[in-house]
Scaffold this motif. Structure first.
Motif, PDB file in Angstrom:
ATOM      1  N   SER A 196      30.279 -61.652 -15.948  1.00 37.78           N
ATOM      2  CA  SER A 196      29.306 -62.736 -15.803  1.00 37.78           C
ATOM      3  C   SER A 196      27.875 -62.224 -15.672  1.00 37.78           C
ATOM      4  CB  SER A 196      29.653 -63.591 -14.584  1.00 37.78           C
ATOM      5  OG  SER A 196      29.465 -62.864 -13.384  1.00 37.78           O
ATOM      6  N   LYS A 197      27.708 -60.946 -15.475  1.00 35.88           N
ATOM      7  CA  LYS A 197      26.362 -60.376 -15.319  1.00 35.88           C
ATOM      8  C   LYS A 197      25.708 -60.069 -16.671  1.00 35.88           C
ATOM      9  CE  LYS A 197      27.368 -58.414 -10.750  1.00 35.88           C
ATOM     10  NZ  LYS A 197      28.601 -59.176 -10.574  1.00 35.88           N
ATOM     11  N   LYS A 198      26.472 -60.181 -17.747  1.00 33.90           N
ATOM     12  CA  LYS A 198      25.949 -59.894 -19.079  1.00 33.90           C
ATOM     13  C   LYS A 198      25.559 -61.195 -19.779  1.00 33.90           C
ATOM     14  CE  LYS A 198      29.475 -56.260 -19.428  1.00 33.90           C
ATOM     15  NZ  LYS A 198      30.684 -55.846 -20.190  1.00 33.90           N
ATOM     16  N   PRO A 199      24.615 -61.124 -20.720  1.00 35.57           N
ATOM     17  CA  PRO A 199      24.319 -62.320 -21.524  1.00 35.57           C
ATOM     18  C   PRO A 199      25.575 -62.764 -22.285  1.00 35.57           C
ATOM     19  CG  PRO A 199      22.636 -60.638 -21.845  1.00 35.57           C
ATOM     20  CD  PRO A 199      23.743 -59.983 -21.074  1.00 35.57           C
ATOM     21  N   TYR A 200      25.810 -64.049 -22.290  1.00 37.31           N
ATOM     22  CA  TYR A 200      26.986 -64.609 -22.949  1.00 37.31           C
ATOM     23  C   TYR A 200      26.515 -65.179 -24.282  1.00 37.31           C
ATOM     24  CZ  TYR A 200      31.511 -67.126 -23.089  1.00 37.31           C
ATOM     25  OH  TYR A 200      32.759 -67.586 -23.405  1.00 37.31           O
ATOM     26  N   HIS A 201      26.678 -64.371 -25.340  1.00 37.64           N
ATOM     27  CA  HIS A 201      26.145 -64.747 -26.643  1.00 37.64           C
ATOM     28  C   HIS A 201      26.985 -65.836 -27.305  1.00 37.64           C
ATOM     29  CE1 HIS A 201      23.086 -61.695 -26.572  1.00 37.64           C
ATOM     30  NE2 HIS A 201      23.976 -60.735 -26.355  1.00 37.64           N
ATOM     31  N   LEU A 202      26.314 -66.717 -28.015  1.00 34.60           N
ATOM     32  CA  LEU A 202      26.968 -67.811 -28.718  1.00 34.60           C
ATOM     33  C   LEU A 202      27.131 -67.457 -30.187  1.00 34.60           C
ATOM     34  CD1 LEU A 202      25.134 -70.876 -27.133  1.00 34.60           C
ATOM     35  CD2 LEU A 202      27.277 -69.803 -26.413  1.00 34.60           C
ATOM     36  N   GLY A 203      28.243 -67.914 -30.765  1.00 32.06           N
ATOM     37  CA  GLY A 203      28.512 -67.656 -32.168  1.00 32.06           C
ATOM     38  C   GLY A 203      27.960 -68.748 -33.062  1.00 32.06           C
ATOM     39  N   PRO A 204      28.079 -68.562 -34.379  1.00 33.17           N
ATOM     40  CA  PRO A 204      27.569 -69.562 -35.326  1.00 33.17           C
ATOM     41  C   PRO A 204      28.151 -70.954 -35.095  1.00 33.17           C
ATOM     42  CG  PRO A 204      28.138 -67.529 -36.456  1.00 33.17           C
ATOM     43  CD  PRO A 204      28.635 -67.374 -35.065  1.00 33.17           C
ATOM     44  N   LEU A 205      29.457 -71.038 -34.832  1.00 29.80           N
ATOM     45  CA  LEU A 205      30.088 -72.347 -34.665  1.00 29.80           C
ATOM     46  C   LEU A 205      29.685 -72.996 -33.346  1.00 29.80           C
ATOM     47  CD1 LEU A 205      33.616 -71.354 -36.007  1.00 29.80           C
ATOM     48  CD2 LEU A 205      31.840 -72.620 -37.217  1.00 29.80           C
ATOM     49  N   ASP A 206      29.269 -72.186 -32.369  1.00 28.12           N
ATOM     50  CA  ASP A 206      28.739 -72.725 -31.111  1.00 28.12           C
ATOM     51  C   ASP A 206      27.336 -73.276 -31.326  1.00 28.12           C
ATOM     52  OD1 ASP A 206      30.969 -71.625 -29.522  1.00 28.12           O
ATOM     53  OD2 ASP A 206      30.035 -69.689 -29.865  1.00 28.12           O
ATOM     54  N   LEU A 207      26.495 -72.462 -31.943  1.00 27.95           N
ATOM     55  CA  LEU A 207      25.084 -72.825 -32.098  1.00 27.95           C
ATOM     56  C   LEU A 207      24.897 -74.058 -32.975  1.00 27.95           C
ATOM     57  CD1 LEU A 207      23.724 -69.199 -32.544  1.00 27.95           C
ATOM     58  CD2 LEU A 207      23.307 -70.695 -30.580  1.00 27.95           C
ATOM     59  N   ALA A 208      25.796 -74.258 -33.931  1.00 26.55           N
ATOM     60  CA  ALA A 208      25.688 -75.426 -34.803  1.00 26.55           C
ATOM     61  C   ALA A 208      25.848 -76.733 -34.038  1.00 26.55           C
ATOM     62  CB  ALA A 208      26.733 -75.343 -35.911  1.00 26.55           C
ATOM     63  N   MET A 209      26.368 -76.651 -32.788  1.00 18.83           N
ATOM     64  CA  MET A 209      26.651 -77.852 -31.991  1.00 18.83           C
ATOM     65  C   MET A 209      25.521 -78.214 -31.028  1.00 18.83           C
ATOM     66  SD  MET A 209      29.609 -78.783 -33.099  1.00 18.83           S
ATOM     67  CE  MET A 209      30.085 -79.998 -31.870  1.00 18.83           C
ATOM     68  N   LEU A 210      24.405 -77.522 -31.040  1.00 19.02           N
ATOM     69  CA  LEU A 210      23.368 -77.714 -30.019  1.00 19.02           C
ATOM     70  C   LEU A 210      22.786 -79.119 -29.989  1.00 19.02           C
ATOM     71  CD1 LEU A 210      21.451 -74.309 -30.136  1.00 19.02           C
ATOM     72  CD2 LEU A 210      22.741 -75.249 -28.206  1.00 19.02           C
ATOM     73  N   SER A 211      22.895 -79.863 -31.088  1.00 18.68           N
ATOM     74  CA  SER A 211      22.321 -81.206 -31.124  1.00 18.68           C
ATOM     75  C   SER A 211      23.371 -82.298 -30.920  1.00 18.68           C
ATOM     76  CB  SER A 211      21.586 -81.433 -32.451  1.00 18.68           C
ATOM     77  OG  SER A 211      20.690 -82.517 -32.359  1.00 18.68           O
ATOM     78  N   PHE A 212      24.628 -81.902 -30.680  1.00 21.81           N
ATOM     79  CA  PHE A 212      25.671 -82.876 -30.370  1.00 21.81           C
ATOM     80  C   PHE A 212      25.654 -83.184 -28.872  1.00 21.81           C
ATOM     81  CE2 PHE A 212      29.336 -83.920 -33.350  1.00 21.81           C
ATOM     82  CZ  PHE A 212      28.515 -83.986 -34.451  1.00 21.81           C
ATOM     83  N   HIS A 213      26.429 -84.180 -28.474  1.00 22.80           N
ATOM     84  CA  HIS A 213      26.561 -84.527 -27.064  1.00 22.80           C
ATOM     85  C   HIS A 213      27.585 -83.631 -26.375  1.00 22.80           C
ATOM     86  CE1 HIS A 213      25.348 -88.929 -28.200  1.00 22.80           C
ATOM     87  NE2 HIS A 213      24.296 -88.143 -28.085  1.00 22.80           N
ATOM     88  N   TYR A 214      27.547 -83.652 -25.057  1.00 23.73           N
ATOM     89  CA  TYR A 214      28.592 -83.026 -24.251  1.00 23.73           C
ATOM     90  C   TYR A 214      29.933 -83.707 -24.556  1.00 23.73           C
ATOM     91  CZ  TYR A 214      25.447 -80.498 -20.987  1.00 23.73           C
ATOM     92  OH  TYR A 214      24.544 -79.638 -20.419  1.00 23.73           O
TER      93      TYR A 214
END
Length: 465
Positions: free
Chosen positions: A23-41
């Protein structure tokens, strides 16, 4: 909205019981994660009857809340990214940004207690299976507009709201969709339930299916992935849920098997290649198109959101925690869909599902990396689309927290739009399915008079409350 009938009593923030080195490291997001940034929770909740007694004592909501918070803190040890927040780093000179999770940033996961003591379980279930407006107020992130995943850089990535009803308890969970898809979402629920039951019995806390946090990236992908934007308005668009009627339709296992047999007979004659869900989706697609009264030359789209875990080669574990889905798009016209039979539509969907292979996923990700973007509701949902979301395979009714089995699953306002269909397992299991369908009022009335559709709908099982 009837938010005034729901009163927030208290709010806490919950962190992992203890931290882990990852948990002390940056948790990088993948392409399929980042494509969802404008969707709802992702927003779903479970409805329970409120017991008169618990563990030999008169039921106390305060004690119940404390036990939920305690088990949640243990669960977050394993799902530690959900206790953090998004970080947005902008490089103005290169006109780009990167988004990742700082697992130690922020106050933790949000946990709140609310009351709606003039609302009963029967009110939530509704005699005609309509979802009353007040259900939306059982979830956080709804006011003044539904939060999008990008908001996770100043809102918690996980929010739990426990709403006490007159004779029930509703546990709602909102999780950032750029961090988890439906498979990961319900995995979190399942582990939380498992840990809570173990703690109630005084056992050590084993976890049968630990989440795997090693994000999938295609070969040669440079981390962190950068997006060609510096301001949120360049890639984030907000979408508020329109005024819709939401209704749950029940399909027994016998009814679904009949639909599947009909679809396979009409499409292939003998082979049973079409799955029950593909056949049911075809029935719903045709019925909604009729209910929307679309012109024959109207182009239609059917989206079935499917996990890529087992489609990749080598496959990802089922316990992979992240967003690993892709929309399977099937295109035709209203005229073609309605002049042909159920089997024709089901075979069309089947062929689209078969085409989602390792090669197709990797080609999509390669193209996305060359020109990154975010999915937007307004581009995907309209009267000419039907989107099949969630899955009846998810273990929803197995989530118990010491007060008995859930008696219903309900969704919040997140990701609702015209033609969105959420699929849940039926309460009694055995292959039954509940479909939560979102349509404008006029279309919903037409759907309820559609002979083919209503002939397949079953009476819901009687609940023992």
């Amino acid at each position: 909205m009837e938010f005034w009938r729901v009163k927030e009593i208290s709010k806490w923030f919950v962190k992992p019981k203890y931290s882990v080195s990852e948990s002390k490291k940056p948790y990088h997001l993948g392409p399929l994660d980042l494509a969802m940034l404008s969707f709802h929770y992702i927003q779903n909740g479970l409805l329970f009857s409120k017991p008169s007694h618990l563990n030999g004592h008169e039921f106390s909501i305060d004690s119940f809340l404390e036990s939920l918070k305690e088990s949640l803190s243990h669960t977050l040890i394993h799902f530690y990214p959900l206790a953090g927040q998004l970080v947005i780093q902008v490089d103005e000179a290169k006109h780009e940004c990167c988004v990742f999770v700082d697992c130690n940033k922020g106050p933790g996961a949000q946990f709140s207690h609310a009351t709606a003591l003039d609302i009963t379980v029967a009110d939530v279930l509704s005699p005609n299976n309509d979802i009353p407006l007040i259900v939306a107020s059982f979830f956080y992130y709804n006011e003044p507009e539904v939060a999008v995943n990008y908001d996770g850089h100043f809102k918690p990535l996980l929010s739990v709201q426990v709403t006490e009803l007159l004779d029930g308890v509703f546990i709602a969970c909102s999780i950032n969709h750029a961090i988890a898809d439906g498979t990961a979402y319900w995995h979190f629920w399942n582990v939380w339930s498992e840990i809570h039951r173990a703690k109630d019995k005084g056992y050590l806390i084993p976890v049968s299916r630990l989440p795997i946090h090693n994000r999938w990236f295609p070969d040669g992908c440079v981390l962190p992935i950068t997006l060609p934007f510096t301001r949120p308005e360049e890639f984030i668009r907000r979408f508020d849920t329109p005024q819709l009627r939401e209704k749950v339709f029940h399909f027994s296992s016998d009814s679904i098997n009949t639909i599947r047999a009909k679809a396979n007979k009409e499409s292939t004659g003998s082979s049973m290649m079409i799955s029950t869900f593909q056949a049911l989706s075809a029935l719903v697609w045709r019925s909604i198109v009729r209910a929307n009264c679309l012109p024959h030359d109207q182009i239609l789209y059917n989206y079935m959101f499917a996990s890529n875990r087992h489609r990749l080669n080598p496959p990802l574990p089922q316990n992979y925690f992240g967003t690993c889905i892709k929309g399977i798009t099937t295109k035709t016209t209203a005229g073609e869909l309605l002049k042909n039979n159920l089997g024709w539509a089901a075979l069309l969907l089947h062929q689209s599902v078969v085409s989602l292979t390792d090669k197709a996923v990797r080609e999509f990700v390669k193209e996305w990396l060359e020109s990154p973007y975010c999915y937007h509701h307004r581009d995907l949902h309209d009267y000419n689309t039907v989107a099949m979301e969630h899955s009846p395979r998810f273990n929803m009714y197995g989530n118990e927290f010491g007060i008995g089995k859930p008696i219903a699953v309900r969704g919040g306002r997140g990701n609702k739009a015209v033609g969105v269909v959420n699929a849940y397992p039926g309460y009694q299991g055995t292959g039954s399915v509940d479909l939560e369908i979102c349509l404008p009022p006029d279309s919903m009335r037409a759907l309820q008079t559609d002979q083919e559709f209503m002939a397949a709908v079953s009476s819901p099982p009687k609940l023992i409350l």
